[in-house]
Design a protein around this motif. Sequence first.
Motif, PDB file in Angstrom:
ATOM      1  N   ARG A 155      17.483  -0.645 -13.418  1.00 62.04           N
ATOM      2  CA  ARG A 155      17.619  -2.078 -13.136  1.00 62.04           C
ATOM      3  C   ARG A 155      16.698  -2.536 -12.008  1.00 62.04           C
ATOM      4  NH1 ARG A 155      23.790  -4.380 -13.266  1.00 62.04           N
ATOM      5  NH2 ARG A 155      24.303  -3.661 -15.351  1.00 62.04           N
ATOM      6  N   TYR A 156      16.492  -1.671 -11.025  1.00 62.82           N
ATOM      7  CA  TYR A 156      15.719  -2.036  -9.841  1.00 62.82           C
ATOM      8  C   TYR A 156      14.313  -1.442  -9.851  1.00 62.82           C
ATOM      9  CZ  TYR A 156      19.762  -4.241  -7.755  1.00 62.82           C
ATOM     10  OH  TYR A 156      20.814  -5.092  -7.484  1.00 62.82           O
ATOM     11  N   ASP A 157      13.920  -0.895 -10.978  1.00 61.43           N
ATOM     12  CA  ASP A 157      12.581  -0.333 -11.149  1.00 61.43           C
ATOM     13  C   ASP A 157      12.210   0.622 -10.004  1.00 61.43           C
ATOM     14  OD1 ASP A 157      10.193   0.050 -12.497  1.00 61.43           O
ATOM     15  OD2 ASP A 157       9.180  -1.558 -11.394  1.00 61.43           O
ATOM     16  N   THR A 158      13.114   1.554  -9.745  1.00 62.69           N
ATOM     17  CA  THR A 158      12.886   2.568  -8.725  1.00 62.69           C
ATOM     18  C   THR A 158      13.294   3.914  -9.291  1.00 62.69           C
ATOM     19  OG1 THR A 158      13.204   3.080  -6.375  1.00 62.69           O
ATOM     20  CG2 THR A 158      15.138   2.274  -7.580  1.00 62.69           C
ATOM     21  N   ASN A 159      13.337   4.933  -8.459  1.00 67.76           N
ATOM     22  CA  ASN A 159      13.703   6.262  -8.969  1.00 67.76           C
ATOM     23  C   ASN A 159      15.121   6.631  -8.562  1.00 67.76           C
ATOM     24  OD1 ASN A 159      13.616   7.783  -6.396  1.00 67.76           O
ATOM     25  ND2 ASN A 159      11.461   7.219  -6.457  1.00 67.76           N
ATOM     26  N   THR A 160      15.677   7.580  -9.290  1.00 65.00           N
ATOM     27  CA  THR A 160      17.068   7.962  -9.046  1.00 65.00           C
ATOM     28  C   THR A 160      17.253   8.635  -7.692  1.00 65.00           C
ATOM     29  OG1 THR A 160      16.721  10.039 -10.228  1.00 65.00           O
ATOM     30  CG2 THR A 160      17.636   8.203 -11.486  1.00 65.00           C
ATOM     31  N   THR A 161      16.242   9.305  -7.190  1.00 65.56           N
ATOM     32  CA  THR A 161      16.362   9.954  -5.878  1.00 65.56           C
ATOM     33  C   THR A 161      16.591   8.919  -4.791  1.00 65.56           C
ATOM     34  OG1 THR A 161      14.912  11.742  -6.600  1.00 65.56           O
ATOM     35  CG2 THR A 161      15.208  11.468  -4.226  1.00 65.56           C
ATOM     36  N   THR A 162      15.850   7.828  -4.836  1.00 61.47           N
ATOM     37  CA  THR A 162      16.004   6.770  -3.842  1.00 61.47           C
ATOM     38  C   THR A 162      17.406   6.168  -3.912  1.00 61.47           C
ATOM     39  OG1 THR A 162      13.656   6.258  -3.947  1.00 61.47           O
ATOM     40  CG2 THR A 162      15.090   4.549  -3.044  1.00 61.47           C
ATOM     41  N   VAL A 178      27.790  -1.390  -4.854  1.00 63.29           N
ATOM     42  CA  VAL A 178      28.698  -2.162  -5.702  1.00 63.29           C
ATOM     43  C   VAL A 178      28.550  -1.724  -7.155  1.00 63.29           C
ATOM     44  CG1 VAL A 178      29.179  -4.477  -6.603  1.00 63.29           C
ATOM     45  CG2 VAL A 178      28.824  -4.139  -4.148  1.00 63.29           C
ATOM     46  N   LEU A 179      27.315  -1.592  -7.616  1.00 61.28           N
ATOM     47  CA  LEU A 179      27.082  -1.171  -9.000  1.00 61.28           C
ATOM     48  C   LEU A 179      27.607   0.240  -9.253  1.00 61.28           C
ATOM     49  CD1 LEU A 179      23.498  -2.628  -9.504  1.00 61.28           C
ATOM     50  CD2 LEU A 179      25.636  -3.486 -10.489  1.00 61.28           C
ATOM     51  N   LYS A 180      27.422   1.130  -8.282  1.00 57.57           N
ATOM     52  CA  LYS A 180      27.935   2.500  -8.421  1.00 57.57           C
ATOM     53  C   LYS A 180      29.459   2.480  -8.512  1.00 57.57           C
ATOM     54  CE  LYS A 180      27.592   6.993  -8.360  1.00 57.57           C
ATOM     55  NZ  LYS A 180      27.125   7.705  -9.536  1.00 57.57           N
ATOM     56  N   ASN A 181      30.098   1.656  -7.684  1.00 59.63           N
ATOM     57  CA  ASN A 181      31.554   1.538  -7.712  1.00 59.63           C
ATOM     58  C   ASN A 181      32.054   0.898  -9.005  1.00 59.63           C
ATOM     59  OD1 ASN A 181      32.016   2.780  -5.249  1.00 59.63           O
ATOM     60  ND2 ASN A 181      31.863   0.873  -4.109  1.00 59.63           N
ATOM     61  N   GLN A 182      31.191   0.155  -9.686  1.00 53.28           N
ATOM     62  CA  GLN A 182      31.544  -0.440 -10.974  1.00 53.28           C
ATOM     63  C   GLN A 182      31.332   0.544 -12.122  1.00 53.28           C
ATOM     64  OE1 GLN A 182      29.175  -4.018 -11.159  1.00 53.28           O
ATOM     65  NE2 GLN A 182      30.598  -5.157  -9.858  1.00 53.28           N
ATOM     66  N   GLY A 183      30.829   1.730 -11.794  1.00 53.75           N
ATOM     67  CA  GLY A 183      30.710   2.778 -12.798  1.00 53.75           C
ATOM     68  C   GLY A 183      29.312   3.056 -13.314  1.00 53.75           C
ATOM     69  N   LEU A 184      28.302   2.368 -12.793  1.00 55.47           N
ATOM     70  CA  LEU A 184      26.941   2.643 -13.240  1.00 55.47           C
ATOM     71  C   LEU A 184      26.446   3.953 -12.638  1.00 55.47           C
ATOM     72  CD1 LEU A 184      27.155  -0.463 -13.868  1.00 55.47           C
ATOM     73  CD2 LEU A 184      24.700  -0.512 -13.451  1.00 55.47           C
ATOM     74  N   SER A 185      25.616   4.640 -13.377  1.00 58.54           N
ATOM     75  CA  SER A 185      25.025   5.879 -12.885  1.00 58.54           C
ATOM     76  C   SER A 185      23.817   5.540 -12.010  1.00 58.54           C
ATOM     77  CB  SER A 185      24.565   6.750 -14.055  1.00 58.54           C
ATOM     78  OG  SER A 185      23.458   6.154 -14.699  1.00 58.54           O
ATOM     79  N   ALA A 186      23.364   6.509 -11.241  1.00 61.57           N
ATOM     80  CA  ALA A 186      22.167   6.317 -10.417  1.00 61.57           C
ATOM     81  C   ALA A 186      20.972   5.976 -11.299  1.00 61.57           C
ATOM     82  CB  ALA A 186      21.893   7.553  -9.580  1.00 61.57           C
ATOM     83  N   GLN A 187      20.892   6.577 -12.484  1.00 63.20           N
ATOM     84  CA  GLN A 187      19.789   6.291 -13.408  1.00 63.20           C
ATOM     85  C   GLN A 187      19.823   4.839 -13.877  1.00 63.20           C
ATOM     86  OE1 GLN A 187      17.144   8.467 -14.478  1.00 63.20           O
ATOM     87  NE2 GLN A 187      16.417   6.407 -14.946  1.00 63.20           N
ATOM     88  N   GLU A 188      21.015   4.347 -14.209  1.00 62.21           N
ATOM     89  CA  GLU A 188      21.132   2.958 -14.665  1.00 62.21           C
ATOM     90  C   GLU A 188      20.752   1.975 -13.547  1.00 62.21           C
ATOM     91  OE1 GLU A 188      24.700   3.207 -17.946  1.00 62.21           O
ATOM     92  OE2 GLU A 188      25.224   3.486 -15.824  1.00 62.21           O
ATOM     93  N   ILE A 189      21.160   2.281 -12.328  1.00 62.88           N
ATOM     94  CA  ILE A 189      20.814   1.433 -11.186  1.00 62.88           C
ATOM     95  C   ILE A 189      19.311   1.483 -10.946  1.00 62.88           C
ATOM     96  CG2 ILE A 189      21.125   1.079  -8.704  1.00 62.88           C
ATOM     97  CD1 ILE A 189      23.984   2.331  -9.115  1.00 62.88           C
ATOM     98  N   ALA A 190      18.747   2.682 -10.962  1.00 61.00           N
ATOM     99  CA  ALA A 190      17.306   2.841 -10.756  1.00 61.00           C
ATOM    100  C   ALA A 190      16.519   2.064 -11.811  1.00 61.00           C
ATOM    101  CB  ALA A 190      16.930   4.317 -10.784  1.00 61.00           C
ATOM    102  N   LEU A 207       0.818  -1.207   0.000  1.00 59.10           N
ATOM    103  CA  LEU A 207       0.000   0.000   0.000  1.00 59.10           C
ATOM    104  C   LEU A 207       0.857   1.264   0.000  1.00 59.10           C
ATOM    105  CD1 LEU A 207      -2.653  -1.173   2.607  1.00 59.10           C
ATOM    106  CD2 LEU A 207      -2.781  -1.288   0.112  1.00 59.10           C
ATOM    107  N   THR A 208       2.150   1.128   0.283  1.00 58.99           N
ATOM    108  CA  THR A 208       3.086   2.251   0.246  1.00 58.99           C
ATOM    109  C   THR A 208       3.999   2.045  -0.962  1.00 58.99           C
ATOM    110  OG1 THR A 208       4.685   1.070   1.623  1.00 58.99           O
ATOM    111  CG2 THR A 208       3.063   2.421   2.766  1.00 58.99           C
ATOM    112  N   SER A 209       5.077   2.795  -1.035  1.00 58.17           N
ATOM    113  CA  SER A 209       6.050   2.536  -2.096  1.00 58.17           C
ATOM    114  C   SER A 209       6.758   1.216  -1.789  1.00 58.17           C
ATOM    115  CB  SER A 209       7.066   3.668  -2.195  1.00 58.17           C
ATOM    116  OG  SER A 209       7.985   3.605  -1.130  1.00 58.17           O
ATOM    117  N   TYR A 210       7.256   0.573  -2.831  1.00 61.73           N
ATOM    118  CA  TYR A 210       7.940  -0.710  -2.659  1.00 61.73           C
ATOM    119  C   TYR A 210       9.152  -0.556  -1.739  1.00 61.73           C
ATOM    120  CZ  TYR A 210       9.827  -5.283  -3.856  1.00 61.73           C
ATOM    121  OH  TYR A 210      10.294  -6.574  -3.797  1.00 61.73           O
ATOM    122  N   ASN A 211       9.927   0.511  -1.959  1.00 62.41           N
ATOM    123  CA  ASN A 211      11.118   0.725  -1.135  1.00 62.41           C
ATOM    124  C   ASN A 211      10.749   0.950   0.324  1.00 62.41           C
ATOM    125  OD1 ASN A 211      12.730   0.528  -3.427  1.00 62.41           O
ATOM    126  ND2 ASN A 211      12.552   2.703  -3.837  1.00 62.41           N
TER     127      ASN A 211
END
Length: 83
Positions: free
Chosen positions: A50-57, A36-48, A12-16
């Motif tokens: 992959r995990y179906d979330t937003n870049t702010t989170t 780990v993904l950020k340290n591998q060079g992925l951007s926050a957008q790319e991580i978001a 009923l809330t956000s998934y996160n």
Amino acid sequence: MQVCKFCGKFILTSYNQHLAIAHPREWAKIKKEWIVLKNQGLSAQEIADRYDTNTTTVSRAIKDSFDMFHKMQGHKNPDVILV
């Protein structure tokens, strides 16, 4: 409405937010994966994406982890290690 893959309940809330409250270990694991993904060079957008979330989170979780790491660096206890 989304269903949690860990407990099968409707969220009923956000998934996160649900993960942080109902499944804190899983939430911590996911945030470590983001670091780990950020340290591998992925951007926050790319991580978001992959995990179906937003870049702010993602950005906030990574920033909070790095802030905690920097605070721990100033700590003199050699038994404390961040993973």
